[in-house]
Motif scaffolding. Structure first.
Motif, PDB file in Angstrom:
ATOM      1  N   PRO A  17      60.632 -52.112  12.372  1.00 20.92           N
ATOM      2  CA  PRO A  17      60.314 -51.107  11.347  1.00 20.92           C
ATOM      3  C   PRO A  17      59.513 -51.730  10.205  1.00 20.92           C
ATOM      4  CG  PRO A  17      62.597 -50.890  12.026  1.00 20.92           C
ATOM      5  CD  PRO A  17      62.081 -52.158  12.668  1.00 20.92           C
ATOM      6  N   ASN A  18      58.545 -50.997   9.698  1.00 19.84           N
ATOM      7  CA  ASN A  18      57.624 -51.518   8.687  1.00 19.84           C
ATOM      8  C   ASN A  18      58.157 -51.262   7.272  1.00 19.84           C
ATOM      9  OD1 ASN A  18      55.458 -52.377   7.183  1.00 19.84           O
ATOM     10  ND2 ASN A  18      53.931 -51.208   8.339  1.00 19.84           N
ATOM     11  N   PRO A  19      58.408 -52.314   6.492  1.00 25.03           N
ATOM     12  CA  PRO A  19      58.865 -52.125   5.113  1.00 25.03           C
ATOM     13  C   PRO A  19      57.861 -51.375   4.234  1.00 25.03           C
ATOM     14  CG  PRO A  19      59.276 -54.377   5.832  1.00 25.03           C
ATOM     15  CD  PRO A  19      58.389 -53.736   6.882  1.00 25.03           C
ATOM     16  N   HIS A  20      56.640 -51.252   4.709  1.00 22.35           N
ATOM     17  CA  HIS A  20      55.623 -50.520   3.960  1.00 22.35           C
ATOM     18  C   HIS A  20      56.087 -49.094   3.662  1.00 22.35           C
ATOM     19  CE1 HIS A  20      51.571 -49.177   2.758  1.00 22.35           C
ATOM     20  NE2 HIS A  20      51.798 -48.107   3.502  1.00 22.35           N
ATOM     21  N   TRP A  21      56.911 -48.535   4.552  1.00 27.22           N
ATOM     22  CA  TRP A  21      57.349 -47.150   4.401  1.00 27.22           C
ATOM     23  C   TRP A  21      58.633 -47.016   3.585  1.00 27.22           C
ATOM     24  CZ3 TRP A  21      53.216 -44.744   5.243  1.00 27.22           C
ATOM     25  CH2 TRP A  21      52.342 -45.122   6.264  1.00 27.22           C
ATOM     26  N   VAL A  22      59.111 -48.135   3.057  1.00 24.23           N
ATOM     27  CA  VAL A  22      60.271 -48.113   2.156  1.00 24.23           C
ATOM     28  C   VAL A  22      59.721 -48.291   0.738  1.00 24.23           C
ATOM     29  CG1 VAL A  22      62.469 -49.172   1.558  1.00 24.23           C
ATOM     30  CG2 VAL A  22      61.710 -49.131   3.955  1.00 24.23           C
ATOM     31  N   PRO A  23      59.735 -47.250  -0.096  1.00 23.72           N
ATOM     32  CA  PRO A  23      59.048 -47.290  -1.398  1.00 23.72           C
ATOM     33  C   PRO A  23      59.351 -48.513  -2.252  1.00 23.72           C
ATOM     34  CG  PRO A  23      59.817 -45.077  -0.945  1.00 23.72           C
ATOM     35  CD  PRO A  23      60.365 -45.946   0.147  1.00 23.72           C
ATOM     36  N   GLU A  24      60.618 -48.925  -2.329  1.00 23.92           N
ATOM     37  CA  GLU A  24      60.957 -50.059  -3.184  1.00 23.92           C
ATOM     38  C   GLU A  24      60.514 -51.396  -2.596  1.00 23.92           C
ATOM     39  OE1 GLU A  24      64.842 -48.936  -0.976  1.00 23.92           O
ATOM     40  OE2 GLU A  24      63.049 -47.944  -1.812  1.00 23.92           O
ATOM     41  N   LEU A  25      60.238 -51.437  -1.278  1.00 23.70           N
ATOM     42  CA  LEU A  25      59.817 -52.679  -0.634  1.00 23.70           C
ATOM     43  C   LEU A  25      58.293 -52.786  -0.503  1.00 23.70           C
ATOM     44  CD1 LEU A  25      62.429 -53.000   2.272  1.00 23.70           C
ATOM     45  CD2 LEU A  25      62.509 -54.030  -0.007  1.00 23.70           C
ATOM     46  N   LEU A  57      64.792 -59.101   8.823  1.00 26.87           N
ATOM     47  CA  LEU A  57      65.660 -59.879   9.706  1.00 26.87           C
ATOM     48  C   LEU A  57      66.903 -59.107  10.132  1.00 26.87           C
ATOM     49  CD1 LEU A  57      65.406 -63.364   7.960  1.00 26.87           C
ATOM     50  CD2 LEU A  57      64.312 -62.657  10.089  1.00 26.87           C
ATOM     51  N   SER A  58      67.255 -58.059   9.400  1.00 21.59           N
ATOM     52  CA  SER A  58      68.444 -57.273   9.758  1.00 21.59           C
ATOM     53  C   SER A  58      68.151 -56.201  10.803  1.00 21.59           C
ATOM     54  CB  SER A  58      69.030 -56.604   8.504  1.00 21.59           C
ATOM     55  OG  SER A  58      68.151 -55.592   8.010  1.00 21.59           O
ATOM     56  N   GLN A  59      66.867 -56.015  11.122  1.00 20.58           N
ATOM     57  CA  GLN A  59      66.511 -54.972  12.084  1.00 20.58           C
ATOM     58  C   GLN A  59      66.879 -55.380  13.508  1.00 20.58           C
ATOM     59  OE1 GLN A  59      65.412 -51.969  10.998  1.00 20.58           O
ATOM     60  NE2 GLN A  59      65.692 -52.894   8.956  1.00 20.58           N
ATOM     61  N   THR A  60      67.206 -54.385  14.312  1.00 21.78           N
ATOM     62  CA  THR A  60      67.548 -54.633  15.714  1.00 21.78           C
ATOM     63  C   THR A  60      66.386 -55.316  16.433  1.00 21.78           C
ATOM     64  OG1 THR A  60      68.964 -52.662  15.758  1.00 21.78           O
ATOM     65  CG2 THR A  60      68.226 -53.549  17.887  1.00 21.78           C
ATOM     66  N   GLY A  61      66.655 -56.436  17.049  1.00 25.66           N
ATOM     67  CA  GLY A  61      65.643 -57.165  17.805  1.00 25.66           C
ATOM     68  C   GLY A  61      65.021 -58.331  17.063  1.00 25.66           C
ATOM     69  N   ALA A  62      65.172 -58.376  15.748  1.00 24.07           N
ATOM     70  CA  ALA A  62      64.523 -59.450  14.988  1.00 24.07           C
ATOM     71  C   ALA A  62      65.110 -60.814  15.324  1.00 24.07           C
ATOM     72  CB  ALA A  62      64.645 -59.173  13.487  1.00 24.07           C
ATOM     73  N   GLU A  63      66.409 -60.960  15.245  1.00 27.09           N
ATOM     74  CA  GLU A  63      67.051 -62.243  15.547  1.00 27.09           C
ATOM     75  C   GLU A  63      66.890 -62.606  17.019  1.00 27.09           C
ATOM     76  OE1 GLU A  63      68.265 -64.442  13.584  1.00 27.09           O
ATOM     77  OE2 GLU A  63      68.409 -63.363  11.677  1.00 27.09           O
ATOM     78  N   ALA A  64      66.968 -61.600  17.898  1.00 25.99           N
ATOM     79  CA  ALA A  64      66.788 -61.862  19.332  1.00 25.99           C
ATOM     80  C   ALA A  64      65.383 -62.368  19.613  1.00 25.99           C
ATOM     81  CB  ALA A  64      67.062 -60.593  20.133  1.00 25.99           C
ATOM     82  N   PHE A  65      64.393 -61.786  18.933  1.00 27.61           N
ATOM     83  CA  PHE A  65      63.005 -62.235  19.074  1.00 27.61           C
ATOM     84  C   PHE A  65      62.885 -63.705  18.673  1.00 27.61           C
ATOM     85  CE2 PHE A  65      58.951 -63.166  17.077  1.00 27.61           C
ATOM     86  CZ  PHE A  65      58.014 -62.701  17.991  1.00 27.61           C
ATOM     87  N   LEU A  66      63.452 -64.057  17.535  1.00 28.90           N
ATOM     88  CA  LEU A  66      63.369 -65.436  17.060  1.00 28.90           C
ATOM     89  C   LEU A  66      64.123 -66.389  17.988  1.00 28.90           C
ATOM     90  CD1 LEU A  66      63.861 -64.725  13.261  1.00 28.90           C
ATOM     91  CD2 LEU A  66      61.785 -65.633  14.328  1.00 28.90           C
ATOM     92  N   ASP A  67      65.260 -65.947  18.516  1.00 28.65           N
ATOM     93  CA  ASP A  67      66.021 -66.781  19.462  1.00 28.65           C
ATOM     94  C   ASP A  67      65.178 -67.082  20.696  1.00 28.65           C
ATOM     95  OD1 ASP A  67      68.228 -66.764  17.785  1.00 28.65           O
ATOM     96  OD2 ASP A  67      69.272 -65.175  18.882  1.00 28.65           O
ATOM     97  N   GLN A  68      64.525 -66.036  21.226  1.00 28.38           N
ATOM     98  CA  GLN A  68      63.737 -66.221  22.445  1.00 28.38           C
ATOM     99  C   GLN A  68      62.475 -67.026  22.177  1.00 28.38           C
ATOM    100  OE1 GLN A  68      63.447 -62.708  25.100  1.00 28.38           O
ATOM    101  NE2 GLN A  68      64.951 -61.744  23.746  1.00 28.38           N
TER     102      GLN A  68
END
Length: 293
Positions: A198-206, A221-232
Motif C-alpha cells: 500500500p502506498n503511503p502517498h494516499w495517507v494524508p498525514e504520511l 514495514l507493518s504491511q502484509t508481505g513487507a517482512e516476508a519480502f525482505l526475508d526472501q
C-alpha cells in the motif's frame, strides 16, 4: 654471509576505470586517488602489463588505470592483455562509468570538447560509436555506475564505498531506492519492485514525509508481505553471495523501486541495508530519486 630474500613481490589490486566519455571517469579517478590508490590516466592499453609489473616491484598495492577509446586499435588489444595478466595471477577489476546519451551530449557541449570517435560527425554520432565499441567491456564490468542523475559528490561517495576501507571485505553492497516513473537504474545487478505494498502517498498525514521517517517506515514495514519480502530477498542474497565471491565480483548493486522513490522503496531499502549490516556486510544505502517528487 648476508641473507638473501627469496620472497616474491605481492600482486597489486588493479582496477580499470573506463566507460563513456563525459560519464565521470576523471571524477572517479580523483576519488580513488583521495582513497590512497596510485592512479594512471590515459595509459595505452599495451603498456598495462609493464605498469602492473612496475607496481608489483615497487610495493604499490592499489593501482587504478584510466582507459578510454582514444585509440581504437590499442583498445581492441584489451582482451588479450587481460588474459595475459590473469594468467600471471593478476585479478583485473573493471569500473565502468555510464550515462545516457542526452546527459553525455549536454556535458560535452558545455566543455566544448569533441568525443574521441566523433570525427566530422555530430556529438551523438560519437556517442553511438563509443557505446557500441565499449559494449563488451561494459557487459563484463565488475561495477557499473550510472551518473546520469547523480552529481560529482554522489559519484565520489559511491567510489569511496566500493574502493575505500578494508580490502579484506569479501563483498560490498549498494542498496538503491528509486522510482519507476523516473526510469530503471542502468547500473543495478538486481532490481526489485515493492509497488505491491500500500502506498503511503494516499495517507494524508504520511504524504509529505519520506521513507526515512519513523512514521512512514513503520507503516510500510507493518504491511502484509513487507517482512516476508525482505526475508526472501535476504535468503536470495545469501544464495547468490558465494557465487559472486567465486566469480571475483566484489561489488553488488541492489535496486528497490516503487512509483516515485519517496516512500515504500526508501523505507524498504533502509531496512534491507540494516539487515545486511547486522551480518557485518559492507553496505551503503542510496536514494536516487528522493527529492524529485
Amino acid at each position: 654471509m648476508g641473507l638473501v630474500s627469496t620472497s616474491s613481490p605481492l600482486n597489486p589490486r588493479v582496477v580499470i576505470i573506463t566507460g563513456m566519455s563525459g560519464a565521470g571517469r576523471r571524477t572517479a579517478a580523483h576519488a580513488m586517488e583521495d582513497l590512497g590508490w596510485y592512479v594512471v590516466d590515459n595509459l595505452p592499453p599495451s603498456l598495462l602489463p609493464n605498469l602492473v609489473d612496475l607496481a608489483r616491484h615497487n610495493n604499490i598495492g592499489k593501482l587504478g588505470v584510466v582507459l578510454d577509446v582514444r585509440s581504437r586499435t590499442l583498445f581492441e588489444q584489451l582482451g588479450s592483455i587481460f588474459a595475459q595478466l590473469t594468467g600471471e595471477g593478476i585479478d583485473i577489476e573493471v569500473l565502468y562509468l555510464e550515462a545516457d546519451d542526452a546527459a553525455i551530449v549536454k556535458r560535452q557541449e558545455s566543455t566544448r570538447r569533441p568525443l574521441p570517435l566523433q570525427g566530422d560527425g555530430r556529438l551523438l554520432d560519437g556517442v553511438v560509436k563509443e557505446r557500441a565499441m565499449l559494449s563488451t567491456l561494459r557487459a563484463s564490468a565488475d561495477l557499473v555506475i550510472d551518473t546520469t542523475n547523480i552529481n560529482v559528490h554522489q559519484l565520489s561517495a559511491r567510489v569511496a564505498h566500493a574502493y575505500g576501507g578494508d580490502d579484506g571485505a569479501r563483498i560490498r553492497v549498494a542498496v538503491m531506492s528509486f522510482g519507476f516513473k523516473n526510469g530503471l537504474p542502468l547500473d543495478a545487478d538486481l532490481v526489485l519492485d515493492v509497488r505491491f505494498l500500500p502506498n503511503p502517498h494516499w495517507v494524508p498525514e504520511l504524504r509529505p514525509q519520506t521513507g526515512l521517517s519513523e512514521a512512514v517506515s513503520g507503516y510500510v514495514l507493518s504491511q502484509t508481505g513487507a517482512e516476508a519480502f525482505l526475508d526472501q530477498l535476504e535468503s536470495l542474497f545469501d544464495t547468490m553471495t558465494p557465487g559472486y565471491i567465486r566469480e571475483g565480483k566484489r561489488q553488488v548493486t541492489i535496486a528497490i523501486g516503487c512509483t516515485g522513490g519517496k516512500h515504500r522503496s526508501t523505507a524498504m531499502s533502509e531496512e534491507f541495508g540494516r539487515r545486511l549490516r547486522a551480518k557485518q556486510i559492507g553496505v551503503t544505502v542510496m536514494h536516487r530519486d528522493l527529492g524529485k517528487e
